[in-house]
Write a protein that holds these residues in place. Structure first.
Motif, short mmCIF file in Angstrom:
data_model
loop_
_atom_site.label_atom_id
_atom_site.label_comp_id
_atom_site.label_asym_id
_atom_site.label_seq_id
_atom_site.Cartn_x
_atom_site.Cartn_y
_atom_site.Cartn_z
N ASP A 120 0.85 -1.19 0.00
CA ASP A 120 0.00 0.00 0.00
C ASP A 120 0.88 1.24 0.00
OD1 ASP A 120 -1.89 1.94 0.26
OD2 ASP A 120 -2.68 1.27 2.19
N PHE A 121 0.94 1.94 -1.13
CA PHE A 121 1.79 3.12 -1.25
C PHE A 121 1.25 4.29 -0.44
CE2 PHE A 121 3.17 0.61 -4.80
CZ PHE A 121 4.51 0.93 -4.98
N LYS A 122 0.03 4.16 0.11
CA LYS A 122 -0.47 5.20 1.02
C LYS A 122 0.22 5.13 2.37
CE LYS A 122 -4.84 4.07 0.60
NZ LYS A 122 -4.65 2.96 -0.36
N ASN A 123 0.87 4.01 2.66
CA ASN A 123 1.73 3.95 3.84
C ASN A 123 2.93 4.86 3.56
OD1 ASN A 123 4.14 2.96 5.41
ND2 ASN A 123 2.56 1.68 6.33
N ASP A 124 3.11 5.91 4.37
CA ASP A 124 4.09 6.92 3.99
C ASP A 124 5.53 6.46 4.09
OD1 ASP A 124 3.97 6.90 6.73
OD2 ASP A 124 3.28 8.97 6.94
N VAL A 125 5.79 5.31 4.73
CA VAL A 125 7.15 4.76 4.71
C VAL A 125 7.46 4.22 3.32
CG1 VAL A 125 8.75 3.14 5.78
CG2 VAL A 125 6.97 4.21 7.15
N LEU A 126 6.57 3.42 2.76
CA LEU A 126 6.76 2.93 1.39
C LEU A 126 6.75 4.10 0.40
CD1 LEU A 126 7.00 0.79 -0.78
CD2 LEU A 126 4.54 0.38 -0.62
N PHE A 127 5.88 5.07 0.63
CA PHE A 127 5.80 6.24 -0.24
C PHE A 127 7.15 6.97 -0.28
CE2 PHE A 127 4.84 10.82 -0.78
CZ PHE A 127 4.19 10.77 -2.00
N LYS A 128 7.73 7.21 0.89
CA LYS A 128 9.00 7.93 0.92
C LYS A 128 10.12 7.08 0.32
CE LYS A 128 12.11 10.74 3.60
NZ LYS A 128 12.28 11.60 4.78
N TYR A 129 10.13 5.80 0.63
CA TYR A 129 11.15 4.92 0.07
C TYR A 129 11.13 4.98 -1.46
CZ TYR A 129 13.52 0.66 -1.41
OH TYR A 129 14.35 -0.23 -2.04
N LEU A 173 -1.05 -3.49 -17.80
CA LEU A 173 -0.55 -2.37 -18.58
C LEU A 173 0.96 -2.47 -18.76
CD1 LEU A 173 -2.52 0.61 -16.99
CD2 LEU A 173 -3.17 -0.82 -18.94
N LYS A 174 1.42 -2.17 -19.93
CA LYS A 174 2.86 -2.15 -20.22
C LYS A 174 3.33 -0.70 -20.19
CE LYS A 174 2.83 -6.58 -20.84
NZ LYS A 174 3.43 -7.47 -19.81
N LYS A 175 3.57 -0.21 -18.97
CA LYS A 175 4.00 1.18 -18.81
C LYS A 175 5.22 1.24 -17.89
CE LYS A 175 -0.39 3.50 -19.69
NZ LYS A 175 -1.31 4.56 -19.27
N LYS A 176 6.07 2.21 -18.16
CA LYS A 176 7.29 2.35 -17.39
C LYS A 176 7.00 2.57 -15.91
CE LYS A 176 11.59 5.01 -17.17
NZ LYS A 176 12.44 6.05 -17.83
N VAL A 177 6.01 3.41 -15.62
CA VAL A 177 5.71 3.73 -14.22
C VAL A 177 5.25 2.49 -13.45
CG1 VAL A 177 3.30 4.40 -14.62
CG2 VAL A 177 4.58 5.42 -12.74
N VAL A 178 4.57 1.57 -14.11
CA VAL A 178 4.13 0.34 -13.46
C VAL A 178 5.33 -0.52 -13.10
CG1 VAL A 178 2.78 -1.78 -13.71
CG2 VAL A 178 1.91 0.37 -14.66
N ASP A 179 6.26 -0.67 -14.05
CA ASP A 179 7.46 -1.48 -13.80
C ASP A 179 8.28 -0.90 -12.65
OD1 ASP A 179 6.74 -3.13 -15.90
OD2 ASP A 179 7.99 -2.07 -17.37
N ILE A 180 8.43 0.44 -12.63
CA ILE A 180 9.23 1.07 -11.60
C ILE A 180 8.61 0.87 -10.22
CG2 ILE A 180 9.93 3.32 -10.67
CD1 ILE A 180 10.44 4.25 -13.51
N MET A 181 7.32 1.12 -10.11
CA MET A 181 6.68 1.04 -8.79
C MET A 181 6.55 -0.39 -8.30
SD MET A 181 3.95 4.21 -9.11
CE MET A 181 3.59 4.32 -7.36
N GLU A 182 6.39 -1.35 -9.21
CA GLU A 182 6.38 -2.75 -8.82
C GLU A 182 7.75 -3.14 -8.26
OE1 GLU A 182 5.42 -7.21 -10.65
OE2 GLU A 182 5.91 -5.54 -12.00
N LYS A 183 8.82 -2.70 -8.93
CA LYS A 183 10.18 -3.02 -8.47
C LYS A 183 10.46 -2.35 -7.12
CE LYS A 183 15.02 -2.99 -9.93
NZ LYS A 183 15.54 -2.39 -8.68
N LYS A 184 10.00 -1.11 -6.96
CA LYS A 184 10.21 -0.41 -5.69
C LYS A 184 9.54 -1.17 -4.53
CE LYS A 184 12.58 3.34 -6.65
NZ LYS A 184 13.87 3.65 -5.99
N ALA A 185 8.32 -1.64 -4.77
CA ALA A 185 7.61 -2.39 -3.74
C ALA A 185 8.32 -3.70 -3.41
CB ALA A 185 6.17 -2.65 -4.17
N ASP A 186 8.82 -4.40 -4.45
CA ASP A 186 9.53 -5.65 -4.22
C ASP A 186 10.82 -5.42 -3.43
OD1 ASP A 186 7.59 -7.08 -5.57
OD2 ASP A 186 8.69 -7.13 -7.47
N ASP A 187 11.58 -4.39 -3.82
CA ASP A 187 12.84 -4.10 -3.11
C ASP A 187 12.56 -3.69 -1.66
OD1 ASP A 187 14.17 -4.64 -5.44
OD2 ASP A 187 14.51 -2.54 -5.98
N PHE A 188 11.53 -2.91 -1.46
CA PHE A 188 11.15 -2.47 -0.12
C PHE A 188 10.89 -3.67 0.79
CE2 PHE A 188 7.95 -1.34 3.03
CZ PHE A 188 8.43 -0.16 3.57
#
Length: 327
Positions: free
Chosen positions: A10-19, A199-214
């Motif tokens: 949940d990107f509304k969690n501000d820890v994940l949001f800031k990360y 969807l095949k969009k850059k922003v989707v790939d980036i945010m999915e990777k950010k969540a996985d790394d987090f």
């Protein structure tokens, strides 16, 4: 048996949001920051510097905006990007204004030459609520006069991004027709769901990777869990305090009604107690206001107005609510 830790998605969690946005040396974070700031604030981002990138576990209990993103561009303009997983109320509106003013005051400490040292502040506030009087996705506020003319050399622009509205747009135009910014806002609201994964969009790939790394970092996971628990505890405490205040006000109203000899020859009822609770609180809050509109209402009507008074709603809101429930 070892329990598998639940992922934070949940990107509304501000820890994940800031990360997701904090690293100004990471091309993916820079892409997202530029996408947000250039398209929402409308300022150039040839270079960006995140001023507060640290994620400190000691700050998870802080009520204030410790986990926001503060960015400056090459012109010195400050852009504060914040996630608020809460509803809008008077306290929130006022806090945002106070924080914007604080960002200006902090610049003043650098010197007395305003032209040289003071730069424009942009506040970008992602909030999980709607302004029901103004249903839009992005709403911008600046200082202006009654004719709509912007104040010369205005120093603060406050912009609200109302996350729930993105789901209205999804129904209107379809997720597949979202641009990159709308897609990012959709993910901030709904996470990486099945619809967005198609969807095949850059922003989707980036945010999915950010969540996985987090979620590979147990310390960050713990911060996010604790942040969420602390927010829930604070909300529960505030609700309990409101309920206790409501009960105390009701008992005061009942006692006041008895002292005034209300309902001679009959038992004092709930409606009588509520009426005097509302009347007493209203007079205490707005001593100069007319009270005739508070007569002859039902229990439900008095409860509505009582809640508004407990929440310190404006006199206009109370009148509007009374007119609405009367009519």
């Amino acid at each position: 048996m070892i329990m598998k830790r639940k992922k934070i998605v949940d990107f509304k969690n501000d820890v994940l949001f800031k990360y997701t946005l904090r690293d100004d040396q990471d091309p993916d974070s820079i892409y997202l920051l530029k996408l947000i700031i250039e398209n929402i604030a409308g300022i150039d981002c040839h270079s960006l510097k995140v001023l507060n990138p640290d994620l400190n576990p000691q700050h998870v209990e802080d009520k204030d905006m410790i986990l926001d993103i503060r960015v400056t561009n090459e012109d010195g303009e400050i852009c504060d990007v914040e996630m608020q997983n809460s509803s809008l109320d008077q306290e929130q509106y006022q806090r945002f204004q106070i924080y914007g003013a604080r960002l200006l005051v902090e610049q003043q400490k650098r010197g007395d030459d305003y032209v040289t040292n003071i730069h424009h502040v942009f506040q970008l506030i992602f909030i999980d609520d709607l302004d029901k009087d103004n249903l839009v996705l992005i709403d911008r506020y600046i200082s202006q006069n009654e004719s709509g003319n912007q104040e010369k050399h205005n120093l603060i622009t406050r912009i609200y991004i109302y996350l729930p509205y993105i789901n209205i747009l999804k129904k209107e135009k379809g997720l597949e027709n979202f641009n990159e910014l709308e897609t990012a806002i959709y993910i901030f609201k709904n996470g990486i769901d099945d619809d967005i994964m198609k969807l095949k969009k850059k922003v989707v790939d980036i945010m999915e990777k950010k969540a996985d790394d987090f979620n590979e970092d147990m310390i960050l996971q713990d911060m996010a869990f604790n942040r969420d628990l602390n927010k829930r505890a604070r909300q529960a405490r505030m609700k309990r305090e409101r309920d206790e205040g409501k009960e105390e006000g009701l008992q005061e109203g009942l006692a006041e009604g008895k002292k005034l000899g209300l309902s001679e020859g009959k038992k004092l009822g709930l409606n009588d107690g509520l009426r005097y609770s509302v009347l007493k609180l209203f007079i205490k809050t707005y001593p100069q206001a007319e009270t005739g509109f508070l007569e002859n209402l039902s229990v439900e009507q008095y409860e509505k107005i009582f809640d508004l008074l407990i929440e310190k709603a404006s006199l206009e809101k109370i009148y509007e609510a009374a007119d609405c429930i009367k009519g």
